[in-house]
Design an enzyme around this catalytic site. Structure first.
Site, PDB file in Angstrom:
ATOM      1  N   GLU A 139      46.058  41.606  36.161  1.00 49.49           N
ATOM      2  CA  GLU A 139      45.719  41.583  34.737  1.00 49.49           C
ATOM      3  C   GLU A 139      46.990  41.590  33.888  1.00 49.49           C
ATOM      4  O   GLU A 139      48.060  41.966  34.366  1.00 49.49           O
ATOM      5  CB  GLU A 139      44.865  42.806  34.384  1.00 49.49           C
ATOM      6  N   GLU A 176      40.721  35.849  44.085  1.00 47.60           N
ATOM      7  CA  GLU A 176      40.497  34.558  44.732  1.00 47.60           C
ATOM      8  C   GLU A 176      41.495  33.517  44.223  1.00 47.60           C
ATOM      9  O   GLU A 176      41.999  32.694  44.992  1.00 47.60           O
ATOM     10  CB  GLU A 176      39.065  34.061  44.469  1.00 47.60           C
ATOM     11  N   CYS A 219      33.602  35.476  40.739  1.00 45.15           N
ATOM     12  CA  CYS A 219      33.062  35.181  39.414  1.00 45.15           C
ATOM     13  C   CYS A 219      32.759  33.680  39.333  1.00 45.15           C
ATOM     14  O   CYS A 219      33.122  32.905  40.230  1.00 45.15           O
ATOM     15  CB  CYS A 219      34.058  35.596  38.331  1.00 45.15           C
ATOM     16  N   CYS A 270      35.864  31.440  39.642  1.00 47.07           N
ATOM     17  CA  CYS A 270      36.417  31.418  41.002  1.00 47.07           C
ATOM     18  C   CYS A 270      35.502  30.672  41.966  1.00 47.07           C
ATOM     19  O   CYS A 270      35.969  30.045  42.910  1.00 47.07           O
ATOM     20  CB  CYS A 270      36.705  32.826  41.493  1.00 47.07           C
TER      21      CYS A 270
END
Length: 130
Positions: free
Chosen positions: A43, A54, A85, A88
């Site tokens: 992040e 990923e 997600c 990804c």
């Protein structure tokens, strides 16, 4: 190999940089020639920018020359059976086949296996853009 893939994903998770979400994730990809590429989520202060585990693993995979992805393993510290997600899923679909195995884990190992086709049945493929 499944156990090794889980262990690699779990180890990658320990390197996550998740000071904002406090949600570490690890991923590992296995290619048909036996290579394994791992990644953790990273992040940045302009949250939610950054990249998923990923995506990090895919970056290592592409830089090493790629290959056919046979299996994907994803693990999160705070969520059992985590799946990639939506973004990804599409990124993985670029390099994986519909029958590529996706292993979802808890802290002890793989708890469910599905295919990429199961989780992204209508994903875009490169030939769609031609």
């Amino acid at each position: 190999m499944k156990t090794d893939l889980f262990t690699t994903a779990r180890e990658a998770m320990t390197h996550a940089y998740a000071p904002y979400s406090k949600f570490p994730v690890g991923a590992a990809l296995l290619t048909d020639d036996g290579r394994v590429f791992s990644g953790a989520n990273i992040e940045v202060a302009s949250y939610p920018e950054g990249w998923c585990a990923e995506t990090t693993a895919l970056g290592h995979y592409v830089m090493a020359g790629g290959g056919r992805i046979m299996e994907i393993c994803v693990v999160a510290e705070k969520m059992d059976r985590i799946t990639p997600c939506g973004g990804c899923r599409q990124r993985l679909a670029e390099f994986a086949d519909a029958d590529t195995k996706l292993h979802m884990c808890d802290q002890n190992g793989i708890v469910e296996t599905v295919t990429m086709g199961d989780i992204l049945p209508f994903g875009f493929k490169g030939d769609t853009l031609k």
